[in-house]
Motif scaffolding. Structure first.
Motif, PDB file in Angstrom:
ATOM      1  N   SER A  18      95.731  79.988  83.861  1.00 10.24           N
ATOM      2  CA  SER A  18      96.288  79.269  82.715  1.00 10.24           C
ATOM      3  C   SER A  18      95.520  79.654  81.465  1.00 10.24           C
ATOM      4  O   SER A  18      94.330  79.994  81.526  1.00 10.24           O
ATOM      5  CB  SER A  18      96.213  77.753  82.926  1.00 10.24           C
ATOM      6  N   HIS A  19      96.190  79.613  80.323  1.00 10.09           N
ATOM      7  CA  HIS A  19      95.498  79.873  79.070  1.00 10.09           C
ATOM      8  C   HIS A  19      96.191  79.139  77.939  1.00 10.09           C
ATOM      9  O   HIS A  19      97.393  78.874  77.964  1.00 10.09           O
ATOM     10  CB  HIS A  19      95.419  81.369  78.761  1.00 10.09           C
ATOM     11  N   THR A  20      95.396  78.764  76.959  1.00 10.98           N
ATOM     12  CA  THR A  20      95.860  78.213  75.689  1.00 10.98           C
ATOM     13  C   THR A  20      95.236  79.085  74.599  1.00 10.98           C
ATOM     14  O   THR A  20      94.471  80.000  74.905  1.00 10.98           O
ATOM     15  CB  THR A  20      95.401  76.757  75.523  1.00 10.98           C
ATOM     16  N   PRO A  21      95.524  78.824  73.334  1.00 11.45           N
ATOM     17  CA  PRO A  21      94.851  79.614  72.296  1.00 11.45           C
ATOM     18  C   PRO A  21      93.323  79.557  72.380  1.00 11.45           C
ATOM     19  O   PRO A  21      92.651  80.537  72.053  1.00 11.45           O
ATOM     20  CB  PRO A  21      95.362  78.986  70.998  1.00 11.45           C
ATOM     21  N   GLY A  22      92.768  78.440  72.849  1.00 14.02           N
ATOM     22  CA  GLY A  22      91.323  78.294  72.851  1.00 14.02           C
ATOM     23  C   GLY A  22      90.627  78.454  74.186  1.00 14.02           C
ATOM     24  O   GLY A  22      89.400  78.633  74.226  1.00 14.02           O
ATOM     25  N   TYR A  23      91.371  78.390  75.301  1.00 13.48           N
ATOM     26  CA  TYR A  23      90.734  78.346  76.616  1.00 13.48           C
ATOM     27  C   TYR A  23      91.493  79.206  77.623  1.00 13.48           C
ATOM     28  O   TYR A  23      92.691  79.465  77.478  1.00 13.48           O
ATOM     29  CB  TYR A  23      90.681  76.902  77.138  1.00 13.48           C
ATOM     30  N   LEU A  50      96.014  74.212  81.683  1.00  9.56           N
ATOM     31  CA  LEU A  50      95.293  73.705  80.522  1.00  9.56           C
ATOM     32  C   LEU A  50      96.282  73.173  79.502  1.00  9.56           C
ATOM     33  O   LEU A  50      97.356  73.753  79.303  1.00  9.56           O
ATOM     34  CB  LEU A  50      94.500  74.836  79.871  1.00  9.56           C
ATOM     35  N   CYS A  51      95.912  72.092  78.842  1.00  8.67           N
ATOM     36  CA  CYS A  51      96.706  71.567  77.727  1.00  8.67           C
ATOM     37  C   CYS A  51      95.742  71.010  76.689  1.00  8.67           C
ATOM     38  O   CYS A  51      94.992  70.075  76.975  1.00  8.67           O
ATOM     39  CB  CYS A  51      97.682  70.486  78.185  1.00  8.67           C
ATOM     40  N   ASP A  59      86.014  70.356  76.783  1.00 11.54           N
ATOM     41  CA  ASP A  59      85.918  70.138  75.335  1.00 11.54           C
ATOM     42  C   ASP A  59      87.144  69.363  74.850  1.00 11.54           C
ATOM     43  O   ASP A  59      87.295  68.199  75.192  1.00 11.54           O
ATOM     44  CB  ASP A  59      85.731  71.459  74.586  1.00 11.54           C
ATOM     45  N   ASP A  60      88.049  70.017  74.111  1.00  4.93           N
ATOM     46  CA  ASP A  60      89.215  69.302  73.582  1.00  4.93           C
ATOM     47  C   ASP A  60      90.510  69.720  74.280  1.00  4.93           C
ATOM     48  O   ASP A  60      91.574  69.788  73.668  1.00  4.93           O
ATOM     49  CB  ASP A  60      89.331  69.497  72.068  1.00  4.93           C
ATOM     50  N   ALA A  61      90.409  69.980  75.577  1.00 13.15           N
ATOM     51  CA  ALA A  61      91.587  70.321  76.378  1.00 13.15           C
ATOM     52  C   ALA A  61      91.516  69.622  77.721  1.00 13.15           C
ATOM     53  O   ALA A  61      90.429  69.352  78.244  1.00 13.15           O
ATOM     54  CB  ALA A  61      91.691  71.834  76.582  1.00 13.15           C
ATOM     55  N   ALA A  62      92.677  69.308  78.278  1.00 13.49           N
ATOM     56  CA  ALA A  62      92.762  68.793  79.645  1.00 13.49           C
ATOM     57  C   ALA A  62      92.929  69.967  80.596  1.00 13.49           C
ATOM     58  O   ALA A  62      93.679  70.906  80.313  1.00 13.49           O
ATOM     59  CB  ALA A  62      93.938  67.838  79.786  1.00 13.49           C
ATOM     60  N   LEU A  63      92.228  69.915  81.713  1.00 15.25           N
ATOM     61  CA  LEU A  63      92.292  70.954  82.745  1.00 15.25           C
ATOM     62  C   LEU A  63      92.658  70.293  84.061  1.00 15.25           C
ATOM     63  O   LEU A  63      91.943  69.409  84.540  1.00 15.25           O
ATOM     64  CB  LEU A  63      90.942  71.648  82.871  1.00 15.25           C
TER      65      LEU A  63
END
Length: 222
Positions: free
Chosen positions: A109-114, A128-129, A209-213
């Motif tokens: 999974s990936h987001t812009p930050g993680y 990730l969200c 940090d500022d994401a749910a995993l």
């Protein structure tokens, strides 16, 4: 209570950059900007990468870097001999030395930050969200959450909304289905603290940090 403490009350923190073990699975999450080393890619992987749009290539490569690290540790071999290639449905599969390894299941999974990857001996999903996406999740909540789930989660907490989305996404990844359509409604969230899903599934959710995993393990045929 501080804002961080309030989030921790719903989602316990997880350390980025380190391999964690949960329920027989290996899991790692990293900040995207800290992944500076490119993985060794096979010719088949380079063909997949070259077919992607430019904006997708960096995150795809970062996901393979983490997945190869997990597989290399699991098989006690160099990550350079590991391939992570898409199946026909787009879900990733593991090959070592050119041969499929059906006993190893991987999810990315990936987001812009993680970026995150998980490896398990059974079907696994990771997602990730970021909390900043809670507004978008709220707008589509009626499509993947039942009224009972919305009441359970509490529709105004960004961390809870992000956690619910990540749980559903991880669950449908473990099932090799999709988050849009009827599939998410067929996987009810029965609890968030701790996370409990319907069916023969085990789940966990953390704060990176500022994401749910979220991590979901599904029993085959469950």
């Amino acid at each position: 209570m501080t804002a961080t403490a309030a989030v921790d009350a719903v989602l316990p923190p997880i350390t980025a950059g380190r391999v964690h073990r949960w329920g027989g699975a290996r899991l790692i999450v990293a900040r995207a900007h800290e992944l500076r080393r490119a993985p060794q890619l096979s010719p088949a992987e380079r063909r997949v990468l070259g077919a992607l749009p430019a904006w997708r290539q960096a995150e795809w490569t970062a996901g393979r870097l983490l997945a190869k690290r997990l597989v290399g540790e699991a098989v006690s071999g160099p990550a350079d001999g590991v391939e992570v290639l898409p199946r026909d449905d787009g879900s990733p599969r593991v090959l070592v030395g050119g041969s499929p390894v059906p006993a190893l299941h991987v999810s990315i999974s990936h987001t812009p930050g993680y970026v995150a990857a998980a490896l398990a001996p059974q079907p696994v999903g990771v997602d990730l969200c970021e909390f900043a996406s809670a507004g978008a999740v709220r707008r589509v909540a009626d499509h993947f959450l039942s009224p009972e789930e919305l009441s359970l989660i509490g529709g105004e907490r960004p961390d809870a909304l992000a956690g619910a989305w990540a749980l559903k996404e991880a669950a449908v990844k473990a099932d090799r289905s999709g988050v849009f359509g009827a599939a998410p409604r067929g996987i009810p969230i029965l609890g968030l603290r701790p996370p409990v899903l319907g069916g023969r599934r085990r789940a966990a959710v953390w704060r990176a940090d500022d994401a749910a995993l979220a991590l979901v393990l599904a029993e085959p045929g469950g």
